[in-house]
Enzyme design. Structure first.
Site, mmCIF file in Angstrom:
data_model
loop_
_atom_site.group_PDB
_atom_site.id
_atom_site.type_symbol
_atom_site.label_atom_id
_atom_site.label_comp_id
_atom_site.label_asym_id
_atom_site.label_seq_id
_atom_site.Cartn_x
_atom_site.Cartn_y
_atom_site.Cartn_z
ATOM 1 N N ARG A 83 71.178 -0.933 -47.013
ATOM 2 C CA ARG A 83 70.400 -2.011 -47.629
ATOM 3 C C ARG A 83 68.908 -1.889 -47.365
ATOM 4 N NH1 ARG A 83 72.376 -6.811 -44.596
ATOM 5 N NH2 ARG A 83 72.390 -5.209 -42.997
ATOM 6 N N GLN A 134 42.223 -12.090 -35.432
ATOM 7 C CA GLN A 134 41.954 -11.608 -36.782
ATOM 8 C C GLN A 134 42.903 -10.468 -37.119
ATOM 9 O OE1 GLN A 134 37.729 -11.143 -37.539
ATOM 10 N NE2 GLN A 134 38.086 -9.324 -38.775
ATOM 11 N N ASP A 135 43.404 -10.446 -38.355
ATOM 12 C CA ASP A 135 44.188 -9.324 -38.877
ATOM 13 C C ASP A 135 43.375 -8.671 -39.984
ATOM 14 O OD1 ASP A 135 46.304 -9.896 -37.217
ATOM 15 O OD2 ASP A 135 47.677 -10.513 -38.794
ATOM 16 N N ARG A 178 37.491 7.183 -40.726
ATOM 17 C CA ARG A 178 36.794 5.940 -40.367
ATOM 18 C C ARG A 178 36.639 5.910 -38.857
ATOM 19 N NH1 ARG A 178 36.686 2.298 -44.738
ATOM 20 N NH2 ARG A 178 38.135 2.829 -46.405
ATOM 21 N N HIS A 193 34.434 3.581 -34.136
ATOM 22 C CA HIS A 193 33.798 2.271 -34.131
ATOM 23 C C HIS A 193 34.129 1.454 -32.887
ATOM 24 C CE1 HIS A 193 34.216 2.593 -38.785
ATOM 25 N NE2 HIS A 193 33.186 3.292 -38.349
ATOM 26 N N LYS A 209 42.311 -3.683 -30.154
ATOM 27 C CA LYS A 209 42.940 -3.539 -31.464
ATOM 28 C C LYS A 209 44.369 -3.043 -31.307
ATOM 29 C CE LYS A 209 38.594 -2.318 -33.717
ATOM 30 N NZ LYS A 209 37.831 -1.243 -34.390
ATOM 31 N N TYR A 227 45.559 -3.850 -38.636
ATOM 32 C CA TYR A 227 45.284 -4.018 -37.216
ATOM 33 C C TYR A 227 44.897 -5.444 -36.878
ATOM 34 C CZ TYR A 227 40.401 -2.948 -38.601
ATOM 35 O OH TYR A 227 39.169 -2.916 -39.209
ATOM 36 N N GLU A 275 28.220 -4.100 -33.922
ATOM 37 C CA GLU A 275 29.034 -2.918 -34.218
ATOM 38 C C GLU A 275 28.224 -1.647 -33.967
ATOM 39 O OE1 GLU A 275 32.393 -1.951 -37.408
ATOM 40 O OE2 GLU A 275 30.426 -2.298 -38.305
ATOM 41 N N ASP A 322 29.013 6.229 -40.626
ATOM 42 C CA ASP A 322 29.725 7.205 -39.802
ATOM 43 C C ASP A 322 29.066 8.585 -39.860
ATOM 44 O OD1 ASP A 322 31.456 5.205 -39.066
ATOM 45 O OD2 ASP A 322 33.036 5.804 -40.453
#
Length: 181
Positions: free
Chosen positions: A23, A47-48, A59, A62, A71, A131, A142, A168
């Protein structure tokens, strides 16, 4: 859910127990009690986030120097090579990295604690990346470290130059970056 410390002991790999049959499947993707027992402290997520990237997109690396974010990351479609770098100058592991393959098929999650830079490169045709963070995004705090910094010597499993954002592509090397005490 099983939690395994990696080469950098503060970084944990979480692997769920999956129940499947003809299933489909079921698994518990997050359990606060299990998570906090593995991490060894209370953790509150605020936060999501959800991103989608094409193959070859990288990416990172960071982090936020204030409002540092822990995270918990996972992939729901495709595959990435995910990296955490210790940026705590007081750590015996300062400047060291650990990398793991995260995919929709292995369903693993990586805990990247506060004080670490984080990045990933997409290995599949595309990938969706989810995340949870322990603090809110604060663009004024940042920072980035160059993904190809020779002092980090990250062994990215790619054969050609990745696709990068302007931020980046212009990230400083670790020796020139603002890091944690």
């Amino acid at each position: 859910m099983r939690a395994t410390p990696l080469a950098l002991p503060d970084v944990l790999l979480f692997e769920p127990k999956v129940f499947g049959d003809e299933r489909g499947f079921f698994y518990e993707s997050f359990n606060q009690k299990v998570f906090e027992e593995a991490v060894g402290k209370p953790v509150h997520f605020v936060q999501d986030n959800h991103s989608r990237s094409a193959q070859g997109v990288l990416r990172g690396l960071h982090y936020q120097v204030k409002q540092a974010q822990g995270k918990l990351v996972r992939v729901t479609h495709g595959e990435v090579f995910d990296v955490a770098v210790d940026l705590r100058r007081s750590s015996a592991n300062f400047g060291k990295w650990v990398g793991v393959h995260l995919s929709a098929s292995n369903r693993a999650q990586l805990w990247v604690p506060e004080g670490f830079a984080h990045g990933f490169v997409v290995l599949s045709e595309s990938a969706e990346f989810l995340y949870k963070t322990t603090d809110y995004w604060a663009p004024e705090h940042e920072r980035s470290v160059a993904w190809d910094d020779p002092d980090l010597a990250i062994d990215w499993p790619i054969s050609e130059a990745p696709t990068l954002s302007a931020k980046d592509a212009n990230a400083p090397r670790l020796m020139d970056a603002e890091v944690f005490a």
